[in-house]
Design a protein around this motif. Structure first.
Motif, PDB file in Angstrom:
ATOM      1  N   ASP A   1       0.709  -1.506  -0.250  1.00  0.00           N
ATOM      2  CA  ASP A   1       0.210  -0.354   0.021  1.00  0.00           C
ATOM      3  C   ASP A   1       1.175   1.185   0.010  1.00  0.00           C
ATOM      4  OD1 ASP A   1      -2.203  -1.656  -0.198  1.00  0.00           O
ATOM      5  OD2 ASP A   1      -2.821  -1.282   2.241  1.00  0.00           O
ATOM      6  N   HIS A   2       1.859   1.197   0.857  1.00  0.00           N
ATOM      7  CA  HIS A   2       2.934   2.005   0.442  1.00  0.00           C
ATOM      8  C   HIS A   2       3.680   2.172  -0.526  1.00  0.00           C
ATOM      9  CE1 HIS A   2       0.912   1.962   4.376  1.00  0.00           C
ATOM     10  NE2 HIS A   2       1.136   4.202   3.947  1.00  0.00           N
ATOM     11  N   LYS A   3       4.195   1.617  -1.759  1.00  0.00           N
ATOM     12  CA  LYS A   3       4.725   1.364  -2.541  1.00  0.00           C
ATOM     13  C   LYS A   3       5.789   1.256  -2.776  1.00  0.00           C
ATOM     14  CE  LYS A   3       1.355   3.670  -4.690  1.00  0.00           C
ATOM     15  NZ  LYS A   3      -0.116   3.016  -4.926  1.00  0.00           N
ATOM     16  N   VAL A   4       5.800  -0.048  -1.754  1.00  0.00           N
ATOM     17  CA  VAL A   4       7.437  -1.243  -1.830  1.00  0.00           C
ATOM     18  C   VAL A   4       7.413  -2.076  -2.523  1.00  0.00           C
ATOM     19  CG1 VAL A   4       8.933  -2.353   0.473  1.00  0.00           C
ATOM     20  CG2 VAL A   4       7.792   0.007   0.673  1.00  0.00           C
ATOM     21  N   ASP A   5       7.916  -2.533  -3.169  1.00  0.00           N
ATOM     22  CA  ASP A   5       7.560  -3.258  -4.602  1.00  0.00           C
ATOM     23  C   ASP A   5       8.438  -4.645  -3.944  1.00  0.00           C
ATOM     24  OD1 ASP A   5      11.091  -3.163  -4.679  1.00  0.00           O
ATOM     25  OD2 ASP A   5      10.280  -2.657  -6.729  1.00  0.00           O
ATOM     26  N   ILE A   6       8.113  -5.266  -2.657  1.00  0.00           N
ATOM     27  CA  ILE A   6       7.873  -6.220  -1.868  1.00  0.00           C
ATOM     28  C   ILE A   6       7.566  -7.708  -3.347  1.00  0.00           C
ATOM     29  CG2 ILE A   6       6.524  -5.915  -0.572  1.00  0.00           C
ATOM     30  CD1 ILE A   6       8.945  -7.648   1.344  1.00  0.00           C
ATOM     31  N   LEU A   7       8.574  -8.913  -2.809  1.00  0.00           N
ATOM     32  CA  LEU A   7       7.087 -10.092  -3.859  1.00  0.00           C
ATOM     33  C   LEU A   7       6.192 -10.503  -2.487  1.00  0.00           C
ATOM     34  CD1 LEU A   7      10.068 -11.233  -5.659  1.00  0.00           C
ATOM     35  CD2 LEU A   7       9.000  -9.774  -6.436  1.00  0.00           C
ATOM     36  N   HIS A   8       5.459 -11.828  -2.351  1.00  0.00           N
ATOM     37  CA  HIS A   8       4.274 -11.693  -1.799  1.00  0.00           C
ATOM     38  C   HIS A   8       3.879 -13.141  -2.804  1.00  0.00           C
ATOM     39  CE1 HIS A   8       1.989  -9.419  -3.845  1.00  0.00           C
ATOM     40  NE2 HIS A   8       2.723  -8.352  -3.243  1.00  0.00           N
ATOM     41  N   ARG A   9       5.274 -14.049  -3.737  1.00  0.00           N
ATOM     42  CA  ARG A   9       4.172 -14.665  -4.653  1.00  0.00           C
ATOM     43  C   ARG A   9       3.669 -15.819  -3.998  1.00  0.00           C
ATOM     44  NH1 ARG A   9       6.456 -13.874  -9.700  1.00  0.00           N
ATOM     45  NH2 ARG A   9       6.318 -16.142 -10.225  1.00  0.00           N
ATOM     46  N   CYS A  10       3.568 -15.659  -3.138  1.00  0.00           N
ATOM     47  CA  CYS A  10       2.459 -16.921  -2.904  1.00  0.00           C
ATOM     48  C   CYS A  10       1.610 -16.438  -2.030  1.00  0.00           C
ATOM     49  CB  CYS A  10       3.173 -18.228  -1.510  1.00  0.00           C
ATOM     50  SG  CYS A  10       3.484 -17.178  -0.098  1.00  0.00           S
ATOM     51  N   GLY A  11       1.005 -15.475  -2.354  1.00  0.00           N
ATOM     52  CA  GLY A  11      -0.070 -14.303  -2.532  1.00  0.00           C
ATOM     53  C   GLY A  11      -0.144 -15.194  -0.482  1.00  0.00           C
ATOM     54  N   GLY A  12       0.936 -14.840   0.084  1.00  0.00           N
ATOM     55  CA  GLY A  12       0.790 -14.246   1.817  1.00  0.00           C
ATOM     56  C   GLY A  12       0.630 -15.913   2.568  1.00  0.00           C
ATOM     57  N   LYS A  13       0.640 -17.121   1.918  1.00  0.00           N
ATOM     58  CA  LYS A  13       0.630 -18.053   2.642  1.00  0.00           C
ATOM     59  C   LYS A  13       1.261 -18.853   3.524  1.00  0.00           C
ATOM     60  CE  LYS A  13      -3.462 -20.238  -0.572  1.00  0.00           C
ATOM     61  NZ  LYS A  13      -4.082 -18.426  -0.242  1.00  0.00           N
TER      62      LYS A  13
ATOM     63  N   THR B   1       9.080 -15.388  -0.509  1.00  0.00           N
ATOM     64  CA  THR B   1       9.607 -14.604  -1.374  1.00  0.00           C
ATOM     65  C   THR B   1       9.466 -12.780  -0.369  1.00  0.00           C
ATOM     66  OG1 THR B   1       7.933 -13.988  -2.348  1.00  0.00           O
ATOM     67  CG2 THR B   1       8.946 -15.138  -3.483  1.00  0.00           C
ATOM     68  N   CYS B   2       8.546 -12.585   0.183  1.00  0.00           N
ATOM     69  CA  CYS B   2       8.272 -11.473   0.916  1.00  0.00           C
ATOM     70  C   CYS B   2       8.967 -11.263   2.326  1.00  0.00           C
ATOM     71  CB  CYS B   2       6.543 -11.320   1.483  1.00  0.00           C
ATOM     72  SG  CYS B   2       6.817 -12.396   2.953  1.00  0.00           S
ATOM     73  N   ARG B   3      10.227 -11.726   2.382  1.00  0.00           N
ATOM     74  CA  ARG B   3      11.195 -11.728   3.120  1.00  0.00           C
ATOM     75  C   ARG B   3      12.012 -10.262   3.646  1.00  0.00           C
ATOM     76  NH1 ARG B   3      13.089 -15.559   0.544  1.00  0.00           N
ATOM     77  NH2 ARG B   3      15.438 -14.136   0.001  1.00  0.00           N
ATOM     78  N   VAL B   4      12.182 -10.494   5.451  1.00  0.00           N
ATOM     79  CA  VAL B   4      12.683  -8.882   5.235  1.00  0.00           C
ATOM     80  C   VAL B   4      13.615  -8.646   6.524  1.00  0.00           C
ATOM     81  CG1 VAL B   4      10.598  -7.675   4.782  1.00  0.00           C
ATOM     82  CG2 VAL B   4      10.528  -8.184   6.962  1.00  0.00           C
ATOM     83  N   GLU B   5      14.371  -8.114   6.517  1.00  0.00           N
ATOM     84  CA  GLU B   5      15.301  -7.968   7.425  1.00  0.00           C
ATOM     85  C   GLU B   5      15.508  -6.791   8.573  1.00  0.00           C
ATOM     86  OE1 GLU B   5      19.987  -7.903   8.388  1.00  0.00           O
ATOM     87  OE2 GLU B   5      19.047  -7.417   5.956  1.00  0.00           O
ATOM     88  N   VAL B   6      14.706  -7.296   9.472  1.00  0.00           N
ATOM     89  CA  VAL B   6      14.157  -6.684  11.360  1.00  0.00           C
ATOM     90  C   VAL B   6      15.254  -5.882  11.979  1.00  0.00           C
ATOM     91  CG1 VAL B   6      12.779  -6.248  13.279  1.00  0.00           C
ATOM     92  CG2 VAL B   6      12.187  -7.727  10.944  1.00  0.00           C
ATOM     93  N   PHE B   7      15.852  -4.594  11.748  1.00  0.00           N
ATOM     94  CA  PHE B   7      16.952  -4.255  11.890  1.00  0.00           C
ATOM     95  C   PHE B   7      16.341  -3.727  13.740  1.00  0.00           C
ATOM     96  CE2 PHE B   7      17.669  -3.795   7.606  1.00  0.00           C
ATOM     97  CZ  PHE B   7      19.376  -4.010   7.861  1.00  0.00           C
TER      98      PHE B   7
END
Length: 107
Positions: free
Chosen positions: A26-38, A43-49
């Motif tokens: 929604d905030h225009k970050v082009d992150i992947l989510h190939r399985c639709g959030g399941k 692919t939607c991995r993020v590194e948490v700092f």
């Protein structure tokens, strides 16, 4: 409202209780989510700092381990909900992978 800082992008006001993946989209970050959030494709991995997203679920833990991602600061944005300020960095994006994002994860 939580302040979500996305390294290499921008900071936005996040909504507590909503999935991080959808807020990134929604905030225009082009992150992947190939399985639709399941929680299967990772692919939607993020590194948490900074920030805490609660305990890791069994689905998230198993999916990450299956793909060899065992670092404690790597999370699946489709499996976590915003619950306060955070600083994160998307690992796979449309820009760096040249893949299509996938269907929007269900809320």
């Amino acid at each position: 409202m939580a302040k979500i800082t996305v390294i290499d992008y921008h900071t936005f006001d996040g909504e507590d209780g909503k999935k991080l993946s959808n807020q990134l989209v929604d905030h225009k970050v082009d992150i992947l989510h190939r399985c639709g959030g399941k929680g299967r494709c990772t692919t939607c991995r993020v590194e948490v700092f900074e920030g805490a997203f609660g305990d890791i679920s069994d689905i998230e833990k198993q999916s990450l381990a299956k793909k060899g991602h065992t670092q404690k600061n790597i999370r699946l944005s489709c499996q976590i909900r915003v619950n306060g300020d955070a600083t994160i960095k998307p690992i796979m994006t449309k820009s760096n992978s040249h893949l299509e994002p996938g269907p929007r994860p269900e809320e």
